[in-house]
Design an enzyme around this catalytic site. Structure first.
Site, short mmCIF file in Angstrom:
data_model
loop_
_atom_site.label_atom_id
_atom_site.label_comp_id
_atom_site.label_asym_id
_atom_site.label_seq_id
_atom_site.Cartn_x
_atom_site.Cartn_y
_atom_site.Cartn_z
N GLY A 14 0.84 -1.20 0.00
CA GLY A 14 0.00 0.00 0.00
C GLY A 14 0.87 1.25 0.00
O GLY A 14 1.83 1.33 0.74
N ARG A 75 1.16 -5.26 -5.80
CA ARG A 75 1.16 -6.45 -4.93
C ARG A 75 1.49 -7.61 -5.85
O ARG A 75 0.69 -7.98 -6.72
CB ARG A 75 -0.19 -6.63 -4.25
CG ARG A 75 -0.55 -5.37 -3.43
CD ARG A 75 -1.55 -5.65 -2.34
NE ARG A 75 -2.08 -4.40 -1.84
CZ ARG A 75 -1.77 -3.85 -0.67
NH1 ARG A 75 -0.92 -4.44 0.14
NH2 ARG A 75 -2.32 -2.72 -0.28
N ASP A 106 4.70 -4.53 6.29
CA ASP A 106 5.23 -5.83 6.75
C ASP A 106 5.39 -6.84 5.61
O ASP A 106 6.34 -7.62 5.59
CB ASP A 106 4.40 -6.39 7.90
CG ASP A 106 2.92 -6.53 7.58
OD1 ASP A 106 2.48 -5.99 6.55
OD2 ASP A 106 2.21 -7.17 8.36
N THR A 128 3.90 3.23 5.39
CA THR A 128 2.54 2.73 5.57
C THR A 128 1.74 3.70 6.45
O THR A 128 2.24 4.10 7.50
CB THR A 128 2.53 1.28 6.13
OG1 THR A 128 1.22 0.92 6.50
CG2 THR A 128 3.43 1.10 7.32
N ASP A 130 -0.84 3.47 8.29
CA ASP A 130 -1.57 3.04 9.50
C ASP A 130 -0.76 3.05 10.79
O ASP A 130 -1.32 2.81 11.86
CB ASP A 130 -2.08 1.60 9.31
CG ASP A 130 -3.07 1.48 8.17
OD1 ASP A 130 -3.69 2.50 7.83
OD2 ASP A 130 -3.21 0.38 7.62
N ASP A 132 1.12 0.71 11.64
CA ASP A 132 0.71 -0.62 12.10
C ASP A 132 1.88 -1.61 12.20
O ASP A 132 1.67 -2.81 12.18
CB ASP A 132 -0.36 -1.20 11.15
CG ASP A 132 0.15 -1.31 9.72
OD1 ASP A 132 1.22 -0.77 9.42
OD2 ASP A 132 -0.53 -1.95 8.91
N ARG A 174 -6.55 -1.86 9.73
CA ARG A 174 -7.17 -3.17 9.88
C ARG A 174 -6.92 -3.78 11.26
O ARG A 174 -7.85 -4.13 11.96
CB ARG A 174 -6.67 -4.11 8.78
CG ARG A 174 -7.71 -4.27 7.68
CD ARG A 174 -7.26 -5.22 6.61
NE ARG A 174 -6.99 -4.52 5.39
CZ ARG A 174 -5.87 -4.62 4.69
NH1 ARG A 174 -4.90 -5.41 5.10
NH2 ARG A 174 -5.72 -3.95 3.57
#
Ligand code: ADP
Length: 361
Positions: A14, A75, A106, A128, A130, A132, A174
């Site tokens: 992303g 991707r 990740d 990224t 997020d 995350d 997410r």
């Protein structure tokens, strides 16, 4: 003298604002050390399909201000196969690429580990929105995403105030609710719902009713996309829309907005440009020191590095996704260090969430 003559840089997974700033820093730092740079197009698919361009100082001019990624992202499932990896390694050999810096999340770091294991040293740089990745306090793109959300919510709040209504705003994230937590606090949301903290729906509805009874007109509720529930057929659905319906049902007119990919774009903030630059430079320094299989992280304000496998395992530990055998490669000291990182993140979230509960009324 560096043993590297030429490195490749790619952006994968992303996209995030600040990826361009990272590409620029990696390119210019490498060039300043006498190392040539190839820009791999479309993430790992550029390695699999041999798609790349040489990067000179001028190639990365004027991209520090731009969102998205000039190298594009993808991707690439083929890269995860032995055949795909063999093609990627062959591409590196064909172009004399001695090492790779991969900017992403990740999944991207898993790819970087695989490359290292197959003989091409790789370093990961976070990109990224997020935030995350548990192993790092900060991921490039997070600040811009937070500010874009805030900008949007502020506008929603104006119109909520005019019409005395509520707006439920779903934001990305997410497994990680940092985007909703931070923007919920900063926008004065009446309720925040994120995956890591159990949401007390009855209390939230009561708080919203009480706030309205006390004269509050405009109300914002921020919900992470990762919070889900099931419909009457047992199908997983986003909780955000369900919550909006429930607030309507207690008699408060409520609109629903899913910000989705709007939040991924835009010119990166100073924080993201600066962090991307520091992390990009650090990645090249690590390679020149002969190190690889590392991810560049931010720890209490310092730019450091961490073994990728360690970082990915911490992440799974924090998200409750550890698989059998994941911890077998680590000693007791390592596991203690992982638990400490998870605890730091947990505490930060809990403290902020509790604080928000007290002041966001
Ligand atoms: P992000 O890096 O944002 O988490 P993805 O999870 O989609 O995004 O990963 C980006 C790319 O990294 C994938 O398309 C794939 O090419 C590569 N990748 C992901 N997981 C692995 C893996 N287990 N092994 C090798 N490469 C991987």
């Amino acid at each position: 003298m560096s043993k590297f003559k030429r490195i490749g840089v790619l952006t994968s997974g992303g996209d995030a604002p600040g990826m361009n700033a990272a590409v620029r820093a990696i390119t210019r730092k490498a060039l300043s050390e006498g190392v040539e740079v190839m820009g791999v197009i479309g993430g790992y698919s550029g390695l699999v399909n041999d798609n790349m361009i040489p990067l000179e100082t001028g190639s990365v001019s004027n991209i520090i201000t731009q969102g998205g990624t000039m190298l594009y992202s993808d991707r690439c499932l083929e890269f995860k196969t032995e055949e795909g990896m063999a093609k990627a390694i062959a591409t590196c050999k064909r172009h004399g690429i001695d090492a790779i810096v991969a900017v992403g999340g990740d999944g991207t770091f898993r790819g970087a580990t695989d490359l290292t294991l197959h003989g091409i040293p790789a370093i990961g740089v976070t990109g990224t929105i997020d935030n995350d990745i548990t192993a790092t306090d900060y991921t490039v793109g997070f600040d811009t995403a937070m500010n874009t959300i805030l900008y949007t919510i502020d506008r929603l709040r104006d119109t909520c105030e005019s019409h005395a209504r509520c707006n439920v705003v779903e934001v990305m994230g997410r497994d990680c609710g940092q985007l909703s937590l931070m923007t919920g606090i900063a926008s004065g949301a009446v309720a925040i719902c994120m995956p890591e903290v159990e949401f007390d729906e009855a209390k939230a509805l009561e708080d919203i009713k009480t706030a309205q009874a006390h004269g509050k007109r405009g109300m914002i509720v921020v919900v992470s996309e990762g919070v889900t529930t099931t419909d009457e057929n047992g199908k997983k659905i986003p909780y955000s829309e369900v919550l909006a319906k429930k607030i309507n049902e207690i008699g408060i007119e409520t609109k629903f907005v899913r910000l989705a990919h709007i939040v991924r774009g835009g010119s990166p903030t100073l924080r993201d440009r600066l962090t991307a630059t520091k992390m990009g430079v650090k990645a090249v320094e690590l390679l020149l020191e002969g190190k690889s299989n590392l991810v560049v992280i931010e720890n209490d304000g310092r730019i450091e590095s961490m073994d990728i496998l360690f970082a990915l395992t911490v992440d799974r530990m924090y998200k409750g996704k550890l698989k059998d055998g994941d911890l077998d490669k680590f000693g007791p000291e390592d596991i203690k260090a992982m638990e400490a990182i998870c605890e730091k993140r947990r505490l930060e979230n809990e403290e902020l969430y509790e604080m928000a509960g007290k002041i966001c009324k």
